[in-house]
Design an enzyme around this catalytic site. Structure first.
Site, PDB file in Angstrom:
ATOM      1  N   SER A  19     -62.078  15.818  40.417  1.00 30.99           N
ATOM      2  CA  SER A  19     -61.986  17.245  40.734  1.00 30.99           C
ATOM      3  C   SER A  19     -61.305  17.356  42.083  1.00 30.99           C
ATOM      4  CB  SER A  19     -63.389  17.856  40.816  1.00 30.99           C
ATOM      5  OG  SER A  19     -63.353  19.145  41.395  1.00 30.99           O
ATOM      6  N   TYR A  61     -72.352  18.034  43.394  1.00 34.69           N
ATOM      7  CA  TYR A  61     -71.163  17.863  42.561  1.00 34.69           C
ATOM      8  C   TYR A  61     -70.046  17.194  43.355  1.00 34.69           C
ATOM      9  CZ  TYR A  61     -67.095  19.031  39.694  1.00 34.69           C
ATOM     10  OH  TYR A  61     -65.946  18.965  38.952  1.00 34.69           O
TER      11      TYR A  61
END
Length: 281
Positions: free
Chosen positions: A139, A152
């Site tokens: 990401s 995350y």
């Protein structure tokens, strides 16, 4: 039979989001795809997408002990895996102080430990054949950070580091490793797929409330097109010299460039202190 110019992909999490787009793109390009799903109904739907080339594999990637046998069964049907795409995972939203250690363990189980277990399963075959490509979907949050998704970001930072170091370990075997880092794509990541810790500490209201509201309002209106991400993946695996890291989306590029500039400025401001810690000549 696999076509002469086709590859066998193993893509985790093909029932939705980017995983579904990646699988659809690879199948449209006439590749074989082993796709992991969690439910038998999703397995049936995936198999029907391209009979004979779409090979569903019912597997929870956090069931590490089940992975080697599942891979062996899938390869006996679809052929040796040429490209592993570690896509399965999810986002956790919550301030660190409000979130539990169980939240952290689940996040790392899905986003780090599962991908590593998949890598360990495919590496012996790739190493023996002296070829292969491992694509770990990370990401932009694996390089930049944003408040409210601390666990995350931590998981994606970890997978980025593992990817980069692994690439150096296996380059001599003809195996390539790429961290594929998307920005905001129009998937369910920020919607039903997001695990949200309930708010409990009022001091974080000014940080968390606007972030949570903005993320929910953007869900379904993100700028990234999953089908175009799938085409980028195909270009990546066809490249003679694939990159160590590939960002997807103008938003990702802009935020990463901004962080690099800020890092350079901060390093320059603290250069004297950094250099002061060496032994005197």
């Amino acid at each position: 039979m696999t076509l002469p110019d086709a590859r066998t992909f193993l893509i985790t999490g093909v029932s939705s989001g980017l995983g579904r787009a990646f699988a659809s793109g690879a199948l449209a390009a006439r590749h074989h795809v082993i796709g992991t799903v969690r439910r038998s109904a999703d397995a049936e739907a995936f198999a029907a997408a391209a009979p004979g080339r779409a090979h569903p594999l019912v597997l929870d990637v956090t069931d590490y002990a089940a992975i080697p046998a599942a891979l062996a069964a899938a390869e006996s049907e679809a052929g040796p895996v040429d490209v592993l795409v570690n896509n399965a995972g999810y986002g956790h939203e919550g301030a660190l102080e409000e979130s539990s250690m169980e939240d952290l363990q689940r996040q790392f189980a899905a986003n780090v430990f599962g991908p590593v277990a998949m890598i360990q399963a495919v590496l012996p075959g790739m190493r023996a054949r002296r070829r292969g490509h491992i694509v770990n979907v990370t990401s932009m949050g694996g390089f930049i950070t944003m408040p409210g998704i601390t666990f995350y970001c931590g998981s994606k930072f970890a997978l980025e580091g593992i990817s980069e170091a692994l690439g150096k370990e296996v380059a001599g075997f003809g195996i390539r490793v790429t961290a594929l880092a998307p920005g905001q794509f129009r998937t369910d990541w920020a919607g039903r797929s997001m695990d949200r810790t309930p708010r409990s500490i009022a001091d974080y209201d000014s940080v968390m409330n606007p972030i949570r509201e903005a993320r929910q309002s953007k869900s379904g209106r993100q700028p990234g097109d999953p089908d175009r991400a799938a085409q980028a993946l195909l270009r990546l695996v066809e490249a003679e010299n694939p990159p160590t890291r590939l960002f997807l989306g103008g938003d990702a590029l802009g935020l990463v460039e901004g962080k690099l500039d800020a890092m350079r400025a901060e390093m320059a401001a603290w250069e004297e202190v950094s250099r002061s810690t060496s032994y005197a000549a």
